[in-house]
Enzyme design. Structure first.
Site, PDB file in Angstrom:
ATOM      1  N   PRO A 122       3.062  -1.458  -7.927  1.00  0.00           N
ATOM      2  CG  PRO A 122       3.873  -3.580  -8.816  1.00  0.00           C
ATOM      3  CD  PRO A 122       3.125  -2.806  -7.893  1.00  0.00           C
ATOM      4  CD  GLU A 123       1.937   4.649  -8.607  1.00  0.00           C
ATOM      5  OE1 GLU A 123       2.146   5.757  -8.893  1.00  0.00           O
ATOM      6  OE2 GLU A 123       1.571   4.424  -7.255  1.00  0.00           O
TER       7      GLU A 123
END
Length: 273
Positions: free
Chosen positions: A2-3
DNA sequence: AAACGATCCTGTGCGC
DNA sequence: TGCGCACAGGATCGTT
């Protein structure tokens, strides 16, 4: 992993289900995943509080509770927050279950790097690691001039600088490589070697790539899912990440795969100068 | 002060 | 087929 686009997607999908609901009970399956404030236990602080809104800062999810308490959640690489309308048996890697007045939220993380911390909301503004983060790349205040100022007098590589959350918040390995490809600039360049025009191009590419990631509900290269358990679709739009040795989509030359700033880095040595 | 390496974890996928 | 090992990666901490 997750960015920014993935955390934003989790934020949106989770908020649809849980905004306004009270947290009735916490089940701690692996208690190291959470951390309370001072000596007070996480369960004591959080139980009975209502979820007001969900914000995001960089890759951090900020779940605002009443009585000025904030849950700071970080997924690291493999963390997930899933909402279930009906009560569910926890899965193998579920560490925390939040029972709400309607349904429940499960925090799971295969690699056990993700954390949820409960702190007074005012400490998010001064006194937590959040206030050391660089600017939000999608906000209007983030201009090419700001990017140049964030690079300051540093001499390190673009790859290392863009991965540093204190320089700019929200980028990780995927979106750094994609942004540099779109900008046509080599990740090995020092941040002090860029012209005004190149800074401007990089700034535009970062914003384009992140917005496209959000529009596609994120990248599900391996583990990422949103709060509904759905995959994103941005992996189909990836130009370089995970494509080392494959032909560049612009010029056809085989993409380089090197180790830079401790991370696998993929780029086109012909299109990126 | 800045920059780098080690650390934490476990599932996956490769080579032998 | 099965075993063992390298690899994946964000942030933090310690060292240079």
């Amino acid at each position: 992993m997750p960015e920014l686009p993935e955390v934003e997607t989790i934020r949106r999908t989770l908020a649809q289900h849980v905004t306004g609901l009270e947290i009735r009970e916490i089940k701690l399956i692996w208690s190291s995943a959470v951390c309370g404030w001072e000596d007070q236990s996480f369960e004591y602080l959080v139980t009975g509080r209502r979820i007001k809104t969900i914000d995001r800062r960089g890759k951090y999810l900020l779940i605002r509770l009443d009585e000025d308490l904030t849950l700071i959640a970080h997924m690291r690489m493999t963390g997930r927050l899933n909402y279930y309308a009906e009560s569910q048996e926890p899965e193998k890697h579920t560490h925390v279950v939040f029972q709400l007045e309607h349904g429940e939220v499960h925090f799971s993380d295969v690699r056990k790097f993700g954390r949820i911390q409960a702190i007074p909301t005012q400490l998010c503004i001064s006194g937590s690691s959040l206030c050391k983060l660089g600017p939000e790349p999608l906000e209007a205040e983030f201009t090419p001039e700001v990017l140049k100022e964030r690079f300051g007098k540093k001499t390190l590589s673009l790859k290392a600088a863009l991965l540093d959350q204190h320089v700019l918040a929200g980028l990780g390995n995927i979106y750094v490589d994609e942004s540099l490809f779109q900008a046509g600039i080599s990740p090995e360049r020092g941040v002090d070697t860029l012209s005004e025009e190149e800074i401007s191009r990089l700034h535009g590419a970062i914003r384009n790539v992140l917005q496209a990631g959000i529009d596609a509900q994120g990248t599900s290269f391996r583990d990422y899912r949103d709060a509904n358990g759905e995959k994103g679709s941005f992996e189909r739009a990836l130009q370089v990440y995970g494509r080392g040795g494959e032909p560049c989509k612009l010029c056809g030359q085989a993409l380089e795969r090197i180790r830079l700033a401790g991370r696998t880095t993929v780029f086109c040595s012909k299109c990126q100068r």
